[in-house]
Design a protein around this motif. Structure first.
Motif, PDB file in Angstrom:
ATOM      1  N   ASP A  13       0.763  -1.103   0.017  1.00  0.00           N
ATOM      2  CA  ASP A  13       0.021   0.016   0.028  1.00  0.00           C
ATOM      3  C   ASP A  13       0.809   1.280  -0.153  1.00  0.00           C
ATOM      4  N   GLY A  14       1.829   1.134  -0.749  1.00  0.00           N
ATOM      5  CA  GLY A  14       2.849   2.280  -0.912  1.00  0.00           C
ATOM      6  C   GLY A  14       3.954   2.779   0.484  1.00  0.00           C
ATOM      7  N   LYS A  15       3.738   1.788   1.463  1.00  0.00           N
ATOM      8  CA  LYS A  15       4.583   1.809   2.752  1.00  0.00           C
ATOM      9  C   LYS A  15       5.376   0.706   2.773  1.00  0.00           C
ATOM     10  N   SER A  16       6.537   1.287   3.585  1.00  0.00           N
ATOM     11  CA  SER A  16       7.476   0.219   3.990  1.00  0.00           C
ATOM     12  C   SER A  16       6.832  -0.956   4.803  1.00  0.00           C
ATOM     13  N   TYR A  17       6.861  -2.205   4.357  1.00  0.00           N
ATOM     14  CA  TYR A  17       6.236  -2.986   5.129  1.00  0.00           C
ATOM     15  C   TYR A  17       7.084  -4.068   5.698  1.00  0.00           C
ATOM     16  N   LEU A  18       8.247  -4.856   5.276  1.00  0.00           N
ATOM     17  CA  LEU A  18       9.304  -5.400   5.858  1.00  0.00           C
ATOM     18  C   LEU A  18      10.688  -5.353   4.969  1.00  0.00           C
ATOM     19  N   GLY A  19      11.577  -5.207   5.964  1.00  0.00           N
ATOM     20  CA  GLY A  19      12.921  -5.076   5.499  1.00  0.00           C
ATOM     21  C   GLY A  19      13.904  -5.631   6.326  1.00  0.00           C
ATOM     22  N   GLN A  20      15.074  -5.720   6.103  1.00  0.00           N
ATOM     23  CA  GLN A  20      16.217  -6.482   6.745  1.00  0.00           C
ATOM     24  C   GLN A  20      16.091  -5.690   8.323  1.00  0.00           C
ATOM     25  N   GLY A  21      15.916  -4.605   8.661  1.00  0.00           N
ATOM     26  CA  GLY A  21      15.721  -4.066   9.919  1.00  0.00           C
ATOM     27  C   GLY A  21      14.536  -4.553  10.527  1.00  0.00           C
ATOM     28  N   ARG A  22      13.271  -4.620  10.092  1.00  0.00           N
ATOM     29  CA  ARG A  22      12.114  -5.044  10.746  1.00  0.00           C
ATOM     30  C   ARG A  22      12.111  -6.549  11.111  1.00  0.00           C
ATOM     31  N   ILE A  23      12.900  -7.306  10.035  1.00  0.00           N
ATOM     32  CA  ILE A  23      12.983  -8.587  10.164  1.00  0.00           C
ATOM     33  C   ILE A  23      13.806  -8.987  11.378  1.00  0.00           C
ATOM     34  N   GLU A  24      15.052  -8.160  11.263  1.00  0.00           N
ATOM     35  CA  GLU A  24      15.834  -8.393  12.524  1.00  0.00           C
ATOM     36  C   GLU A  24      15.194  -8.201  13.760  1.00  0.00           C
ATOM     37  N   LEU A  25      14.376  -7.162  13.832  1.00  0.00           N
ATOM     38  CA  LEU A  25      13.641  -6.897  15.161  1.00  0.00           C
ATOM     39  C   LEU A  25      12.884  -8.091  15.595  1.00  0.00           C
ATOM     40  N   LEU A  26      11.908  -8.561  14.539  1.00  0.00           N
ATOM     41  CA  LEU A  26      11.245  -9.629  14.971  1.00  0.00           C
ATOM     42  C   LEU A  26      11.950 -10.818  15.264  1.00  0.00           C
ATOM     43  N   LYS A  27      13.227 -11.087  14.820  1.00  0.00           N
ATOM     44  CA  LYS A  27      14.106 -12.095  15.371  1.00  0.00           C
ATOM     45  C   LYS A  27      14.453 -12.084  16.587  1.00  0.00           C
ATOM     46  N   HIS A  28      14.681 -10.590  17.053  1.00  0.00           N
ATOM     47  CA  HIS A  28      15.138 -10.407  18.478  1.00  0.00           C
ATOM     48  C   HIS A  28      14.045 -10.666  19.456  1.00  0.00           C
TER      49      HIS A  28
END
Length: 129
Positions: free
Chosen positions: A12-27
């Protein structure tokens, strides 16, 4: 020569998932806490929370589940959707790495262009099926 790239998913034109957010989920998965995950990433709790809110909003389903304190204290864990987000993004990262490794070792732009042409021909044939 070596080609470098980063990948992220927009929705929807917004940042959804990227390396940083995936790293946050992993932590969060490892630490069981948004606060601890934020500290590991050297970010504020609010920044982590804002990222998680945007992920959840764009996902349509929550990726994390928080529990309030009690005898053992509260915590946060990943829901199946959060684990799936990590899994799919890691597959996407693998495909990116494999794709760009096909271009490694080019000596000059002419060699790079030749390899790109070969890959383009293959992809055009692959995408027709």
């Amino acid at each position: 020569m070596r080609i470098q790239s980063r990948i992220w998913i927009q929705k929807d034109g917004k940042s959804y998932l990227g390396q940083g957010r995936i790293e946050l989920l992993k932590h969060i998965q490892k630490e069981g806490s948004i606060s601890k995950a934020a500290k590991k990433m050297h970010m504020s709790y609010k920044a982590a929370w804002d990222n998680l809110n945007q992920i959840n909003e764009l996902s349509g389903v929550p990726l994390i589940e928080s529990s309030n304190g009690g005898v053992g204290g509260g915590g946060t864990s990943l829901r199946l959707e959060g684990e799936r987000a990590i899994e799919v993004f890691e597959k996407l990262e693998w495909v990116r790495e494999e794709f760009f490794s096909l271009l490694d070792g080019c000596e000059n732009l002419e060699d790079l262009d030749k390899r790109l042409e070969e890959i383009t021909i293959f992809l055009k044939g692959f995408c027709k099926n």
